[in-house]
Write an enzyme that holds these catalytic residues in place. Sequence first.
Site, short mmCIF file in Angstrom:
data_model
loop_
_atom_site.label_atom_id
_atom_site.label_comp_id
_atom_site.label_asym_id
_atom_site.label_seq_id
_atom_site.Cartn_x
_atom_site.Cartn_y
_atom_site.Cartn_z
N SER A 75 0.86 -1.19 0.00
CA SER A 75 0.00 0.00 0.00
C SER A 75 0.89 1.23 0.00
O SER A 75 1.97 1.22 0.60
CB SER A 75 -0.89 0.02 1.24
OG SER A 75 -1.53 1.29 1.36
N TYR B 229 -2.17 -0.34 10.22
CA TYR B 229 -2.31 -0.80 8.82
C TYR B 229 -1.04 -0.49 8.04
O TYR B 229 -0.50 -1.34 7.33
CB TYR B 229 -3.52 -0.12 8.18
CG TYR B 229 -3.69 -0.43 6.71
CD1 TYR B 229 -4.16 -1.67 6.29
CD2 TYR B 229 -3.37 0.52 5.74
CE1 TYR B 229 -4.31 -1.96 4.94
CE2 TYR B 229 -3.51 0.25 4.39
CZ TYR B 229 -3.99 -1.00 3.99
OH TYR B 229 -4.12 -1.28 2.65
P1 NAD Z 1 -11.48 -5.92 -0.55
O1 NAD Z 1 -11.98 -5.88 0.83
O2 NAD Z 1 -12.41 -5.59 -1.67
O3 NAD Z 1 -10.79 -7.32 -0.86
C1 NAD Z 1 -9.99 -7.97 0.10
C2 NAD Z 1 -10.27 -9.47 -0.01
O4 NAD Z 1 -9.39 -10.13 0.90
C3 NAD Z 1 -11.71 -9.81 0.39
O5 NAD Z 1 -12.31 -10.62 -0.59
C4 NAD Z 1 -11.53 -10.56 1.70
O6 NAD Z 1 -12.51 -11.56 1.92
C5 NAD Z 1 -10.14 -11.15 1.52
N1 NAD Z 1 -9.57 -11.49 2.81
C6 NAD Z 1 -9.49 -10.70 3.92
N2 NAD Z 1 -8.95 -11.39 4.93
C7 NAD Z 1 -8.67 -12.62 4.45
C8 NAD Z 1 -8.10 -13.79 5.02
N3 NAD Z 1 -7.73 -13.81 6.30
N4 NAD Z 1 -7.97 -14.88 4.25
C9 NAD Z 1 -8.36 -14.88 2.95
N5 NAD Z 1 -8.91 -13.80 2.36
C10 NAD Z 1 -9.07 -12.69 3.11
O7 NAD Z 1 -10.24 -4.92 -0.57
P2 NAD Z 1 -9.25 -4.44 -1.72
O8 NAD Z 1 -9.26 -2.97 -1.67
O9 NAD Z 1 -9.49 -5.15 -3.00
O10 NAD Z 1 -7.88 -4.90 -1.06
C11 NAD Z 1 -7.00 -5.78 -1.70
C12 NAD Z 1 -5.60 -5.47 -1.23
O11 NAD Z 1 -5.23 -4.16 -1.65
C13 NAD Z 1 -5.44 -5.47 0.30
O12 NAD Z 1 -4.24 -6.09 0.65
C14 NAD Z 1 -5.40 -4.00 0.64
O13 NAD Z 1 -4.70 -3.74 1.83
C15 NAD Z 1 -4.69 -3.45 -0.57
N6 NAD Z 1 -4.91 -2.02 -0.77
C16 NAD Z 1 -6.15 -1.53 -0.95
C17 NAD Z 1 -6.32 -0.16 -1.10
C18 NAD Z 1 -7.67 0.46 -1.28
O14 NAD Z 1 -7.78 1.70 -1.23
N7 NAD Z 1 -8.73 -0.29 -1.51
C19 NAD Z 1 -5.20 0.68 -1.09
C20 NAD Z 1 -3.94 0.14 -0.91
C21 NAD Z 1 -3.80 -1.23 -0.76
#
Ligand code: NAD
Length: 248
Positions: free
Chosen positions: A140, A153
């Site tokens: 991130s 985080y």
């Molecule tokens: P999201 O919540 O849409 O997707 C995350 C997925 O991870 C979900 O389907 C959830 O069920 C799964 N998950 C969570 N805990 C889990 C576990 N213990 N075992 C298996 N699966 C698990 O979120 P997203 O935004 O698509 O996030 C994806 C990645 O991107 C994450 O690592 C997040 O930190 C990172 N990220 C997101 C953003 C943002 O703004 N959305 C920014 C920077 C980084």
Amino acid sequence: MNRFEGTKVLLTGGGSGIGRATALRLAAEGAAVFAVDLSGAGLAETAAASCGPGRIATRVADVADEDAVVDAVRAAADELGGLDVLVNVAGIHRTTPIDRLTVADLHQLFTVNAVGTALYCREALPLLPDRTGVVVNVASSAAAHGNPYMTAYAASKGAVLGFSLSLAAEVAHRGIRVVPVSPGSVATPLAGPHVLPPGLDVSYFGRIRSPFGAAEPEQIAGVIAFAASRDAGYLTGAELRVDGGSHI
Ligand code: NAD
């Protein structure tokens, strides 16, 4: 363009957001994807949305459960007939002011975001082919840029970033690439003011906004696909920051 025809991909977090968009993008370019997530309903939606020419197999598993990770990697290799690419996307987000931060918060964030990523790497790396194997870990931009209430985080994502850079150095002799991808603000269920505990000032969300607005998950998936592709054959141990110019 079938850039990933014949490519076998294990991906975590495939049930929503960036992970779903990445699974769909890779399958659309010919990959056979084994998508893991906590959410069976989310995975079913991902699989149903796939139009091929590749395919998406799914498995419900917790990235924070060591035995489940060992089983999932073995199942992926059995189902796909090997592994070429590992993409760690699964993650959770919490926003907590420092005076309310608990050990439980810290453990949960580190266990899912950092330990989960590390375990998948440990288990999948022996199966990845020398010279062409690739690992893409989603970190991130919060790892490198301060945001209020995101200490835990950000620290967990800093761990993903540091882990990935050292791993890139460690497996370089095999010709395996490791690429951390760091999104900024992405429009998914993970992000947004609803993740704030009540009573916090949400105005800081304006400070992390890109001049382009929040990314769509597909815009991050495109960069992950590039990092996993042969087009990125000379890219390793370098973070791809995909934050829409949030900090220019
Ligand atoms: P999201 O919540 O849409 O997707 C995350 C997925 O991870 C979900 O389907 C959830 O069920 C799964 N998950 C969570 N805990 C889990 C576990 N213990 N075992 C298996 N699966 C698990 O979120 P997203 O935004 O698509 O996030 C994806 C990645 O991107 C994450 O690592 C997040 O930190 C990172 N990220 C997101 C953003 C943002 O703004 N959305 C920014 C920077 C980084």
